[in-house]
Design a protein around this motif. Sequence first.
Motif, PDB file in Angstrom:
ATOM      1  N   GLY A   1      29.637  -8.943  38.892  1.00 36.57           N
ATOM      2  CA  GLY A   1      29.965  -9.811  39.715  1.00 36.57           C
ATOM      3  C   GLY A   1      29.499 -10.895  39.697  1.00 36.57           C
ATOM      4  N   TYR A   2      27.951 -11.400  39.197  1.00 39.09           N
ATOM      5  CA  TYR A   2      27.526 -12.246  39.006  1.00 39.09           C
ATOM      6  C   TYR A   2      28.028 -13.266  37.637  1.00 39.09           C
ATOM      7  N   GLY A   3      27.879 -12.524  36.494  1.00 40.41           N
ATOM      8  CA  GLY A   3      27.855 -12.637  35.577  1.00 40.41           C
ATOM      9  C   GLY A   3      28.764 -14.075  34.621  1.00 40.41           C
ATOM     10  N   ARG A   4      28.213 -14.921  34.219  1.00 38.51           N
ATOM     11  CA  ARG A   4      29.001 -15.968  33.227  1.00 38.51           C
ATOM     12  C   ARG A   4      28.535 -15.770  31.500  1.00 38.51           C
ATOM     13  N   PRO A   5      30.027 -15.538  31.195  1.00 37.48           N
ATOM     14  CA  PRO A   5      28.845 -16.295  29.549  1.00 37.48           C
ATOM     15  C   PRO A   5      27.698 -16.850  29.586  1.00 37.48           C
ATOM     16  N   GLY A   6      27.222 -16.890  28.514  1.00 39.30           N
ATOM     17  CA  GLY A   6      26.061 -17.484  28.949  1.00 39.30           C
ATOM     18  C   GLY A   6      24.981 -17.272  29.651  1.00 39.30           C
ATOM     19  N   ASP A   7      25.293 -16.873  30.075  1.00 38.95           N
ATOM     20  CA  ASP A   7      23.772 -16.463  31.667  1.00 38.95           C
ATOM     21  C   ASP A   7      23.108 -15.380  30.813  1.00 38.95           C
ATOM     22  N   VAL A   8      21.886 -14.448  31.314  1.00 39.59           N
ATOM     23  CA  VAL A   8      21.098 -13.782  30.542  1.00 39.59           C
ATOM     24  C   VAL A   8      20.717 -12.533  31.652  1.00 39.59           C
ATOM     25  N   LEU A   9      21.029 -11.456  31.457  1.00 37.48           N
ATOM     26  CA  LEU A   9      20.281  -9.978  31.508  1.00 37.48           C
ATOM     27  C   LEU A   9      18.955  -9.858  31.154  1.00 37.48           C
ATOM     28  N   LEU A  10      17.886  -9.874  31.649  1.00 36.88           N
ATOM     29  CA  LEU A  10      16.931  -8.738  31.447  1.00 36.88           C
ATOM     30  C   LEU A  10      16.950  -7.542  32.641  1.00 36.88           C
ATOM     31  N   GLY A  11      16.461  -6.823  31.774  1.00 31.44           N
ATOM     32  CA  GLY A  11      16.462  -5.409  31.700  1.00 31.44           C
ATOM     33  C   GLY A  11      14.961  -5.008  31.940  1.00 31.44           C
ATOM     34  N   LEU A  12      14.632  -4.077  32.607  1.00 29.27           N
ATOM     35  CA  LEU A  12      12.914  -3.991  32.325  1.00 29.27           C
ATOM     36  C   LEU A  12      12.986  -2.097  32.643  1.00 29.27           C
ATOM     37  N   SER A  13      12.838  -1.398  31.644  1.00 31.15           N
ATOM     38  CA  SER A  13      12.312   0.110  31.284  1.00 31.15           C
ATOM     39  C   SER A  13      11.209   0.634  30.475  1.00 31.15           C
ATOM     40  N   THR A  14      10.623   0.945  31.170  1.00 32.26           N
ATOM     41  CA  THR A  14       9.351   1.190  30.369  1.00 32.26           C
ATOM     42  C   THR A  14       8.778   2.330  29.556  1.00 32.26           C
ATOM     43  N   SER A  15      10.414   3.320  29.556  1.00 30.25           N
ATOM     44  CA  SER A  15      10.826   4.011  28.738  1.00 30.25           C
ATOM     45  C   SER A  15      12.024   3.460  27.907  1.00 30.25           C
ATOM     46  N   GLY A  16      12.521   2.413  27.969  1.00 26.25           N
ATOM     47  CA  GLY A  16      13.930   1.818  27.965  1.00 26.25           C
ATOM     48  C   GLY A  16      15.076   2.972  27.731  1.00 26.25           C
ATOM     49  N   ASN A  17      14.780   3.747  27.967  1.00 28.77           N
ATOM     50  CA  ASN A  17      16.161   4.748  28.294  1.00 28.77           C
ATOM     51  C   ASN A  17      16.420   4.892  29.880  1.00 28.77           C
ATOM     52  N   SER A  18      16.328   4.046  30.664  1.00 31.21           N
ATOM     53  CA  SER A  18      16.669   4.140  32.669  1.00 31.21           C
ATOM     54  C   SER A  18      18.735   3.628  32.319  1.00 31.21           C
ATOM     55  N   ARG A  19      18.750   4.736  32.643  1.00 29.42           N
ATOM     56  CA  ARG A  19      20.800   4.762  32.778  1.00 29.42           C
ATOM     57  C   ARG A  19      21.162   3.384  33.007  1.00 29.42           C
ATOM     58  N   ASN A  20      20.692   3.302  34.497  1.00 25.52           N
ATOM     59  CA  ASN A  20      21.002   2.544  34.788  1.00 25.52           C
ATOM     60  C   ASN A  20      20.996   0.816  34.854  1.00 25.52           C
ATOM     61  N   VAL A  21      19.696   0.773  33.713  1.00 25.84           N
ATOM     62  CA  VAL A  21      19.742  -0.755  33.592  1.00 25.84           C
ATOM     63  C   VAL A  21      20.777  -0.642  32.358  1.00 25.84           C
TER      64      VAL A  21
END
Length: 210
Positions: A126-146
Amino acid sequence: MSSILNGLAAKYPELSECLPDVRKAFELLQASYDRGGKLLACGNGGSAADCEHIVGELMKGFNSRRELPESRRDTLIEAYPGEGEYLADRLQGALPAISLVSHSALMTAYANDVEAEMIFAQQVYGYGRPGDVLLGLSTSGNSRNVLRAVQVAKAFGLKTIAFTGQSGGELKRLADVTIRVPYAHTPDIQERHLPIYHAICLLLEEANFQ
């Protein structure tokens, strides 16, 4: 840039190995802001709190006042004679950033009506447009929603940054830049994420408002 990164390494020597990726993350974000893009951030638990923290540092003055350019001040003063100066004096330069963890009605509705692991992915769509950046934080690196959010971001032309622990998990494979702090225990990882994103926010402020 060097003084901020050198300061990070001096205070947290164990993070020296992360500096090349911290630099890459900054460069990716700066390129997005140069094109009028924005940051979207997502994570769970303590990492959700980090998302809110990051947005707070980007959307207002962090280490500097970020006074408005004269052209922006003039626009407000011309629009509201007598009150425009008040507005101009109390606004600050902002780097657009949205925390995807904040929208409780949307997230609970989506988790209930559709699928819990898609709560961030829907917002990226809904919010994202080409060229935007998504930052995902996950200590395991495996959070499914991230992970789902990163998949959608990459499909639709957003750049992606991940903050993880030592292994990197699945995010290491997916994200454009993965900053892996050299720890495996969640509290240790989250404690090191904070100085890293502070450094990135300082770099962005220096680049855009000095």
